[in-house]
Design a protein around this motif. Sequence first.
Motif, PDB file in Angstrom:
ATOM      1  N   UNK A  92       0.821  -1.208   0.000  1.00  0.00           N
ATOM      2  CA  UNK A  92       0.000   0.000   0.000  1.00  0.00           C
ATOM      3  C   UNK A  92       0.856   1.259   0.000  1.00  0.00           C
ATOM      4  N   UNK A  93       1.955   1.244   0.770  1.00  0.00           N
ATOM      5  CA  UNK A  93       2.845   2.406   0.817  1.00  0.00           C
ATOM      6  C   UNK A  93       3.495   2.639  -0.548  1.00  0.00           C
ATOM      7  N   UNK A  94       3.963   1.559  -1.174  1.00  0.00           N
ATOM      8  CA  UNK A  94       4.608   1.682  -2.486  1.00  0.00           C
ATOM      9  C   UNK A  94       3.643   2.265  -3.509  1.00  0.00           C
ATOM     10  N   UNK A  95       2.415   1.794  -3.507  1.00  0.00           N
ATOM     11  CA  UNK A  95       1.397   2.251  -4.466  1.00  0.00           C
ATOM     12  C   UNK A  95       1.113   3.740  -4.309  1.00  0.00           C
ATOM     13  N   UNK A 152       4.354   6.236  -5.135  1.00  0.00           N
ATOM     14  CA  UNK A 152       4.794   6.492  -6.508  1.00  0.00           C
ATOM     15  C   UNK A 152       3.649   7.011  -7.370  1.00  0.00           C
ATOM     16  N   UNK A 153       2.561   6.265  -7.452  1.00  0.00           N
ATOM     17  CA  UNK A 153       1.438   6.704  -8.284  1.00  0.00           C
ATOM     18  C   UNK A 153       0.827   7.999  -7.745  1.00  0.00           C
ATOM     19  N   UNK A 154       0.824   8.159  -6.426  1.00  0.00           N
ATOM     20  CA  UNK A 154       0.256   9.372  -5.824  1.00  0.00           C
ATOM     21  C   UNK A 154       1.040  10.632  -6.136  1.00  0.00           C
ATOM     22  N   UNK A 155       2.284  10.478  -6.596  1.00  0.00           N
ATOM     23  CA  UNK A 155       3.092  11.634  -6.968  1.00  0.00           C
ATOM     24  C   UNK A 155       2.680  12.224  -8.310  1.00  0.00           C
ATOM     25  N   UNK A 156       2.007  11.441  -9.139  1.00  0.00           N
ATOM     26  CA  UNK A 156       1.742  11.835 -10.522  1.00  0.00           C
ATOM     27  C   UNK A 156       1.073  13.201 -10.676  1.00  0.00           C
ATOM     28  N   UNK A 157       0.005  13.531  -9.936  1.00  0.00           N
ATOM     29  CA  UNK A 157      -0.623  14.852 -10.146  1.00  0.00           C
ATOM     30  C   UNK A 157       0.337  16.013  -9.886  1.00  0.00           C
ATOM     31  N   UNK A 210       6.415  12.234  -0.946  1.00  0.00           N
ATOM     32  CA  UNK A 210       5.728  11.036  -1.413  1.00  0.00           C
ATOM     33  C   UNK A 210       6.692  10.023  -2.014  1.00  0.00           C
ATOM     34  N   UNK A 211       7.547  10.475  -2.912  1.00  0.00           N
ATOM     35  CA  UNK A 211       8.446   9.545  -3.599  1.00  0.00           C
ATOM     36  C   UNK A 211       9.369   8.817  -2.622  1.00  0.00           C
ATOM     37  N   UNK A 212       9.883   9.531  -1.630  1.00  0.00           N
ATOM     38  CA  UNK A 212      10.866   8.929  -0.722  1.00  0.00           C
ATOM     39  C   UNK A 212      10.250   7.888   0.194  1.00  0.00           C
ATOM     40  N   UNK A 213       8.959   8.013   0.491  1.00  0.00           N
ATOM     41  CA  UNK A 213       8.339   7.063   1.412  1.00  0.00           C
ATOM     42  C   UNK A 213       8.287   5.653   0.832  1.00  0.00           C
ATOM     43  N   UNK A 214       8.482   5.524  -0.492  1.00  0.00           N
ATOM     44  CA  UNK A 214       8.413   4.210  -1.125  1.00  0.00           C
ATOM     45  C   UNK A 214       9.651   3.366  -0.862  1.00  0.00           C
ATOM     46  N   UNK A 215      10.835   3.983  -0.760  1.00  0.00           N
ATOM     47  CA  UNK A 215      12.057   3.185  -0.799  1.00  0.00           C
ATOM     48  C   UNK A 215      12.257   2.288   0.428  1.00  0.00           C
ATOM     49  N   UNK A 216      12.021   2.759   1.677  1.00  0.00           N
ATOM     50  CA  UNK A 216      12.128   1.818   2.796  1.00  0.00           C
ATOM     51  C   UNK A 216      11.187   0.630   2.632  1.00  0.00           C
ATOM     52  N   UNK A 255       9.790  13.852 -17.750  1.00  0.00           N
ATOM     53  CA  UNK A 255       9.808  13.056 -16.517  1.00  0.00           C
ATOM     54  C   UNK A 255       8.498  13.130 -15.732  1.00  0.00           C
ATOM     55  N   UNK A 256       7.681  14.140 -16.004  1.00  0.00           N
ATOM     56  CA  UNK A 256       6.426  14.289 -15.271  1.00  0.00           C
ATOM     57  C   UNK A 256       5.511  13.082 -15.411  1.00  0.00           C
ATOM     58  N   UNK A 257       5.688  12.298 -16.502  1.00  0.00           N
ATOM     59  CA  UNK A 257       4.816  11.147 -16.750  1.00  0.00           C
ATOM     60  C   UNK A 257       5.298   9.877 -16.057  1.00  0.00           C
ATOM     61  N   UNK A 258       6.525   9.861 -15.554  1.00  0.00           N
ATOM     62  CA  UNK A 258       7.087   8.637 -14.990  1.00  0.00           C
ATOM     63  C   UNK A 258       6.322   8.101 -13.770  1.00  0.00           C
ATOM     64  N   UNK A 259       5.842   8.954 -12.844  1.00  0.00           N
ATOM     65  CA  UNK A 259       5.139   8.393 -11.682  1.00  0.00           C
ATOM     66  C   UNK A 259       3.874   7.604 -12.035  1.00  0.00           C
ATOM     67  N   UNK A 260       3.337   7.797 -13.244  1.00  0.00           N
ATOM     68  CA  UNK A 260       2.158   7.012 -13.633  1.00  0.00           C
ATOM     69  C   UNK A 260       2.467   5.517 -13.685  1.00  0.00           C
ATOM     70  N   UNK A 261       3.756   5.167 -13.849  1.00  0.00           N
ATOM     71  CA  UNK A 261       4.140   3.749 -13.816  1.00  0.00           C
ATOM     72  C   UNK A 261       3.917   3.128 -12.438  1.00  0.00           C
ATOM     73  N   UNK A 262       3.675   3.955 -11.434  1.00  0.00           N
ATOM     74  CA  UNK A 262       3.383   3.444 -10.099  1.00  0.00           C
ATOM     75  C   UNK A 262       2.150   2.581 -10.033  1.00  0.00           C
TER      76      UNK A 262
END
Length: 407
Positions: free
Chosen positions: A292-295, A298-303, A326-332, A384-391
Motif C-alpha cells: 500500500x505504501x509503495x502504491x 509512486x502513483x500518488x506523486x503523478x498529479x 511522497x516519492x521517498x516514502x516508497x524506498x524503505x 519526466x512528469x509522466x514517470x510516476x504514472x508507472x506506479x
Amino acid sequence: MASRAETDQQPSARPERIGLKVLLAISFSHFLNDLIQSLIPAIYPLLKDSFQLSFTQIGLITLTFQMSASLLQPVVGFYTDRHPQPYSLTWGMGCTLLGLIALALAPSYGLLLIAVGLVGAGSSVFHPESSRVARMASAGQYGLAQSIFQVGGNAGTSAGPLLAALIVLPQGRQSLAWFSLVALLAMMILWRVGGWYKKKQEQERQRLKILPAAGGATRHPSATWPVAVLLVLMFSKFFYTTSLHSYLTFYMMHKFQVSVQSAQLHLFVFLFGVALGTILGGPIGDRIGRKQVIWWSIFGTAPFALALPHANLFWTGPLIFVIGLLMASAFPAIVVYAQELFPGKVGMISGLFFGLAFGLAGIGAALLGKLADIRGIDSVYQVCAWLPLLGVAALLLPDLRKRPTNG
C-alpha cells in the motif's frame, strides 16, 4: 513437546528490544556519508564554470559516481552474507575520505571522474552492510529500522546543498577538503558499530548451537514476478528523483532567473521532503502493509509531477516538497519488501536494491543531461512528469501479509 518447551525457556526466546542506540549511530553515520556524497551534485554549477562542462559531462560525473556505487553493492552484499565483515564499514568510509580529498584538489576533468568513483566505491561498501546492521538491531520492526537508517542518509543529502551554498560555493572547491573531518568522525563511529556487529554475530552463533536445527530460509514461492514489478517501480522512482536531484538548480536558474544560492535552497526544500518521507514510509509500511505504501508513494506523486512544469516560482516550492515527501516514502518499503521475498539474503538484496537505485540514478542523470543539451532544461521536467504514472504497477504486487497456508 518437551524439547519445544525447553527451547521456549531459552534466553534467546525472550522478546528482543530494538537496538535504538545502534540504529541512531548507523543513521548518523548514514547522515555523514550522504552529506559528503551530496556535495558532488551541489557543486555542479561551480564545476560547470571552472571546467567549462556541458550538461552531458555533468551527467557523466553523476553516472561515474552512481555506477561505481551500484555495480559493487550487490557483490559486497553477496560476499558478506557468507563472510560477515564487521569493520568493513570503517574501511569503506576511508575510501570515501580519499575520494573527497581528490575531488577538492583534482586539476582536470578526468581526475574529477576518478575522485567521484572513489566516493562511489566507499558507498558501495557502506550501504549493504549498514542496512544489515539496521535489520539486526530492529527486533522485528524492520520498516521502522530501515526508515531510521535511511532518514539519516536523506537528511545528509538535504544538508549537503545547504552547506555547499554556505561554504563551498563562496570559498571554492578546495574547501571540500575540510569535509574530510566529517569522514573521520564517521570512521570513528563505524568502528564502534563494527564492535557491536561482531558481538552480535558471536551471540547468533551461540544461539544456533543451542536451538534445534531448522530448515534454511527460502525465497517467497512467487518472487520472480514481484521482483520484475519492483524493477519497473524503481525505474519510475529513481529516474524522476534524479531529474530533481541533479538538475533542479539549473531549472530554477533558467526558468525563474534566481541566484545559485536561491536555487540551492529550493533543492534543500525538495531534499527535506525526501528526508521526511523516508522516516514515515517504513513504520507506515509496518502498520498498513508495504504494498500500500509503495502504491500511494509512486502513483500518488503523478498529479504533482504533472503540475510542476507549469507552476510559477511560488508554487514550485510546495510542489517539490510534496513530490520529495511522497516519492521517498516508497524506498524503505521497497527494500524491506524485497528482503521479505528473499529471507536470509539481507546483504545481497540490500546491496542489489541500493545499487540499483544508484545505477538508475546515474543512467538517468546521463540521459537527462543529454536531453537538456539537445532540447533545453525545461524538457527534462516535461518528459519526466509522466514517470510516476508507472506506479500503477504496484497493484500487481502480492500482499506478503496474506501468505497462503498449506493443508
